[in-house]
Design a protein around this motif. Structure first.
Motif, mmCIF file in Angstrom:
data_model
loop_
_atom_site.group_PDB
_atom_site.id
_atom_site.type_symbol
_atom_site.label_atom_id
_atom_site.label_comp_id
_atom_site.label_asym_id
_atom_site.label_seq_id
_atom_site.Cartn_x
_atom_site.Cartn_y
_atom_site.Cartn_z
ATOM 1 N N HIS A 174 4.042 6.914 -10.767
ATOM 2 C CA HIS A 174 2.998 8.003 -10.566
ATOM 3 C C HIS A 174 4.063 9.300 -10.505
ATOM 4 C CE1 HIS A 174 -0.170 10.479 -9.024
ATOM 5 N NE2 HIS A 174 0.498 10.671 -7.838
ATOM 6 N N LEU A 199 -0.699 1.375 -14.604
ATOM 7 C CA LEU A 199 -0.822 0.059 -14.040
ATOM 8 C C LEU A 199 -0.459 -0.987 -14.662
ATOM 9 C CD1 LEU A 199 -4.594 0.846 -12.509
ATOM 10 C CD2 LEU A 199 -2.351 0.354 -11.224
ATOM 11 N N LEU A 205 -2.054 9.958 -4.459
ATOM 12 C CA LEU A 205 -2.245 8.717 -4.833
ATOM 13 C C LEU A 205 -2.663 8.021 -3.749
ATOM 14 C CD1 LEU A 205 -1.816 6.466 -7.039
ATOM 15 C CD2 LEU A 205 0.672 6.509 -5.933
ATOM 16 N N VAL A 243 4.030 1.322 -9.164
ATOM 17 C CA VAL A 243 3.008 2.549 -9.097
ATOM 18 C C VAL A 243 3.494 3.661 -8.782
ATOM 19 C CG1 VAL A 243 0.532 2.785 -8.620
ATOM 20 C CG2 VAL A 243 0.962 0.832 -9.340
ATOM 21 N N ASN A 244 3.720 3.902 -7.492
ATOM 22 C CA ASN A 244 4.193 4.874 -7.036
ATOM 23 C C ASN A 244 5.362 5.817 -7.582
ATOM 24 O OD1 ASN A 244 3.997 6.957 -4.715
ATOM 25 N ND2 ASN A 244 5.961 6.013 -3.839
ATOM 26 N N ALA A 263 -2.960 3.676 -3.192
ATOM 27 C CA ALA A 263 -2.940 2.404 -3.910
ATOM 28 C C ALA A 263 -2.769 1.141 -3.046
ATOM 29 C CB ALA A 263 -1.773 2.276 -4.895
ATOM 30 N N VAL A 319 3.042 -2.232 -5.639
ATOM 31 C CA VAL A 319 2.658 -0.752 -5.141
ATOM 32 C C VAL A 319 4.020 0.369 -5.512
ATOM 33 C CG1 VAL A 319 2.136 0.461 -3.173
ATOM 34 C CG2 VAL A 319 0.776 -1.297 -3.681
ATOM 35 N N TYR A 369 0.851 -1.234 -0.088
ATOM 36 C CA TYR A 369 -0.054 -0.164 -0.049
ATOM 37 C C TYR A 369 0.864 1.253 0.109
ATOM 38 C CZ TYR A 369 1.372 -0.281 5.016
ATOM 39 O OH TYR A 369 1.903 -0.465 6.175
ATOM 40 N N THR A 421 -3.420 6.735 -16.249
ATOM 41 C CA THR A 421 -3.485 5.904 -14.876
ATOM 42 C C THR A 421 -3.659 4.295 -15.254
ATOM 43 O OG1 THR A 421 -4.660 7.589 -13.876
ATOM 44 C CG2 THR A 421 -4.858 5.334 -12.890
#
Length: 94
Positions: A69, A87, A41, A65-66, A43, A62, A35, A83
């Motif tokens: 992002h 992913l 953000l 993604v971070n 997630a 994660v 997480y 987005t």
């Protein structure tokens, strides 16, 4: 670890928070879920317990993604298509 903050936009805000409470037998590795939370953000990746390395995949996903992002955010790339791409790319990262 717990964190609660509020993202403000004019008079509207989104309050978010994260906490991790793993099962006792999985506490040594911090649980299986990944997480992250920030002003832009939120997630969560649920680690599927049937895999020996479920925690590694969800946490790496994660992280990816971070990271992507933050790269997109600093470049000003914020939209729905971005987005979806983010992913898909995060799932491909090693």
């Amino acid at each position: 670890m717990a964190a609660v903050q509020a993202l403000k936009h004019d008079e509207l805000y989104f309050r978010y928070g994260v906490t991790n409470i793993p099962k006792p037998e999985k506490a040594y590795k911090g649980g299986e879920d990944g997480y992250t939370a920030s002003d832009s953000l939120l997630a969560v990746a649920d680690g599927v317990g049937s895999s020996k390395d479920a925690d590694k995949y969800s946490k790496q996903l994660v992280y990816n993604v971070n990271h992507l992002h933050e790269m997109d955010f600093s470049a000003g790339l914020r939209n729905e298509a971005g987005t979806t791409y983010l992913l898909k790319q995060a799932a491909k990262e090693d």
